[in-house]
Design an enzyme around this catalytic site. Sequence first.
Site, PDB file in Angstrom:
ATOM      1  N   HIS A 139       0.876  -1.179   0.000  1.00 19.35           N
ATOM      2  CA  HIS A 139       0.000   0.000   0.000  1.00 19.35           C
ATOM      3  C   HIS A 139       0.913   1.229   0.000  1.00 19.35           C
ATOM      4  O   HIS A 139       2.003   1.179   0.571  1.00 19.35           O
ATOM      5  CB  HIS A 139      -0.844  -0.054   1.279  1.00 19.35           C
ATOM      6  CG  HIS A 139      -1.922   0.978   1.383  1.00 19.35           C
ATOM      7  ND1 HIS A 139      -1.682   2.273   1.756  1.00 19.35           N
ATOM      8  CD2 HIS A 139      -3.263   0.888   1.184  1.00 19.35           C
ATOM      9  CE1 HIS A 139      -2.818   2.940   1.791  1.00 19.35           C
ATOM     10  NE2 HIS A 139      -3.797   2.130   1.447  1.00 19.35           N
TER      11      HIS A 139
ATOM     12  N   ASP B 126       2.747  -4.780   8.082  1.00 16.93           N
ATOM     13  CA  ASP B 126       1.542  -3.969   7.922  1.00 16.93           C
ATOM     14  C   ASP B 126       0.335  -4.891   8.103  1.00 16.93           C
ATOM     15  O   ASP B 126      -0.008  -5.675   7.211  1.00 16.93           O
ATOM     16  CB  ASP B 126       1.574  -3.331   6.526  1.00 16.93           C
ATOM     17  CG  ASP B 126       0.272  -2.621   6.177  1.00 16.93           C
ATOM     18  OD1 ASP B 126      -0.684  -2.676   6.970  1.00 16.93           O
ATOM     19  OD2 ASP B 126       0.223  -2.018   5.095  1.00 16.93           O
TER      20      ASP B 126
ATOM     21  N   GLN C 231      -4.930  -5.432   6.961  1.00 18.04           N
ATOM     22  CA  GLN C 231      -5.979  -6.342   6.480  1.00 18.04           C
ATOM     23  C   GLN C 231      -6.034  -7.666   7.242  1.00 18.04           C
ATOM     24  O   GLN C 231      -6.913  -8.482   6.984  1.00 18.04           O
ATOM     25  CB  GLN C 231      -5.776  -6.633   4.979  1.00 18.04           C
ATOM     26  CG  GLN C 231      -5.839  -5.406   4.084  1.00 18.04           C
ATOM     27  CD  GLN C 231      -7.233  -4.768   4.041  1.00 18.04           C
ATOM     28  OE1 GLN C 231      -8.234  -5.411   4.351  1.00 18.04           O
ATOM     29  NE2 GLN C 231      -7.288  -3.510   3.656  1.00 18.04           N
TER      30      GLN C 231
ATOM     31  N   LYS D 242     -10.723  -0.713  10.380  1.00 19.65           N
ATOM     32  CA  LYS D 242     -10.889  -1.899   9.530  1.00 19.65           C
ATOM     33  C   LYS D 242     -11.321  -3.110  10.348  1.00 19.65           C
ATOM     34  O   LYS D 242     -11.468  -4.209   9.823  1.00 19.65           O
ATOM     35  CB  LYS D 242      -9.591  -2.201   8.785  1.00 19.65           C
ATOM     36  CG  LYS D 242      -9.205  -1.056   7.837  1.00 19.65           C
ATOM     37  CD  LYS D 242      -8.171  -1.468   6.849  1.00 19.65           C
ATOM     38  CE  LYS D 242      -7.493  -0.290   6.212  1.00 19.65           C
ATOM     39  NZ  LYS D 242      -8.068   0.080   4.911  1.00 19.65           N
TER      40      LYS D 242
ATOM     41  N   CYS E 104      -4.697   2.383  -3.695  1.00 21.76           N
ATOM     42  CA  CYS E 104      -3.426   2.900  -3.125  1.00 21.76           C
ATOM     43  C   CYS E 104      -2.275   1.931  -3.359  1.00 21.76           C
ATOM     44  O   CYS E 104      -1.387   1.787  -2.506  1.00 21.76           O
ATOM     45  CB  CYS E 104      -3.559   3.211  -1.630  1.00 21.76           C
ATOM     46  SG  CYS E 104      -4.712   4.513  -1.278  1.00 21.76           S
TER      47      CYS E 104
HETATM   48  N1  PMP Z   1      -2.002  -0.895   4.483  1.00 23.85           N
HETATM   49  C1  PMP Z   1      -2.990  -1.590   3.909  1.00 23.85           C
HETATM   50  C2  PMP Z   1      -2.713  -2.979   3.408  1.00 23.85           C
HETATM   51  C3  PMP Z   1      -4.255  -1.029   3.795  1.00 23.85           C
HETATM   52  O1  PMP Z   1      -5.236  -1.737   3.213  1.00 23.85           O
HETATM   53  C4  PMP Z   1      -4.474   0.278   4.282  1.00 23.85           C
HETATM   54  C5  PMP Z   1      -5.835   0.936   4.149  1.00 23.85           C
HETATM   55  N2  PMP Z   1      -6.410   0.841   2.887  1.00 23.85           N
HETATM   56  C6  PMP Z   1      -3.411   0.956   4.879  1.00 23.85           C
HETATM   57  C7  PMP Z   1      -2.190   0.333   4.963  1.00 23.85           C
HETATM   58  C8  PMP Z   1      -3.550   2.354   5.407  1.00 23.85           C
HETATM   59  O2  PMP Z   1      -4.424   2.393   6.487  1.00 23.85           O
HETATM   60  P1  PMP Z   1      -4.934   3.789   7.069  1.00 23.85           P
HETATM   61  O3  PMP Z   1      -5.437   4.580   5.892  1.00 23.85           O
HETATM   62  O4  PMP Z   1      -6.014   3.410   8.023  1.00 23.85           O
HETATM   63  O5  PMP Z   1      -3.773   4.456   7.722  1.00 23.85           O
END
Ligand code: PMP
Length: 405
Positions: free
Chosen positions: A121, A198, A201, A224, A363
């Site tokens: 991401h 990270d 998910q 999430k 993203c």
């Molecule tokens: N890493 C992953 C794999 C994600 O799916 C996301 C959110 N789409 C993020 C990081 C970023 O999370 P946040 O926007 O809540 O900081």
Amino acid sequence: MDWHRIRSDFPILDQQVNGHPLVYLDSAASSQKPRAVINALSHYYQHDNSNVHRALHELSSRATDAFEAARKKVARFIGTATEDEIIFTRGCTEGINLVANTWGVQNLRSGDVILITGMEHHSNLVPWQLLAQRTGATLKHIPVLDDGTLDTAAVEMLLTEQVKLFAFVHISNSLGTINPARELCAKAKAVGAVTLLDGAQSTGHMPVNMLDIGCDFFVFSGHKMCAPTGIGVLYGRYALLKAMPPWHGGGEMIASVTLEGSTFKEPPHRFEAGTPDIAGVIGLGAAIDYLEAIGLENIQRHDTNLSNYAMQCMSEVPGIRILGPQSGHRGSLVAFHLDFAHPHDLVEYANTYGIAMRGGNHCTQPLMKRFKVPGTTRASFYFYNTIEEINRLVEVLLAARKFFT
Ligand code: PMP
């Protein structure tokens, strides 16, 4: 498990959108909130609202007790050695930036390597690009194979003693790939690299245990996993946290201040400057209680059944290309491209039938380039989704083919 009863804990799901029952398939972006979490927020604001750690009055001590109790819950939930390893942040993005701007700036030099993967991401990519620019370190990545898994031969080649940090995603938000976190952390440790996982998910979808995985840093976002937006967690191994300089300066993170200089508190408070999202932390604690009452193994099993079923039905839709592993254990999402419609058009079309999905690059722009797609449509599931909703999605995808061609 009575999943239909559990679904009724989520008041938002009981509504019509564009004249159809809402089918919410966008939990990988943000999950819905059960009544238990909504009530915990409302209870806090109606009865206990006050700033934490600051006053000796009744409301402040209630708020502080609830806030620190939530820290203990998080520590137990993700299996850390102590609650002092839990730092409250706004979410994954802030947690990763915190590590880059503290540990990263302190430890990286020109000649060092930051290793990531091709499926990160942007929040686990851009902070490392900025850090590489600032320190002269080099950013490298492990390529992604056509089946959406990491190139394990490249892991052996790239994970050298120059690597100071290996940062990677636990479950890909764009492919559904589950990376072998424990194995990769052990390999990184063998070359002396620090690891950051990270968990955006994975947390709340499966049991996660820091001591078992063996990572040095771990981030997740409350929103999430049934908790409010604006609250997340950075876990750091205590020895690392203790040696790290502060990032944000301000109230609550100091031991003493003079006009000439300051000394700082021990972790985690050193990294929590200013008034935190107290309600968010309490909501996160309520979300953990709620998820644990259902059971993380049960949630994982149900999520897996939903995504296996979706993979099976969706792969029969003519013109579909599903990204990520085609079989085996995968995260609870299906990202796909239809040869007859752009993802944005498809998402708008599905919305007219009350179906909420996400279309775009999620993203992960480098990954879209890697798979030569302009973007994908992503249907993502959580334990409140049903087989009937997946059937509905497939019906709408079949109808879309007639509509767009
Ligand atoms: N890493 C992953 C794999 C994600 O799916 C996301 C959110 N789409 C993020 C990081 C970023 O999370 P946040 O926007 O809540 O900081």
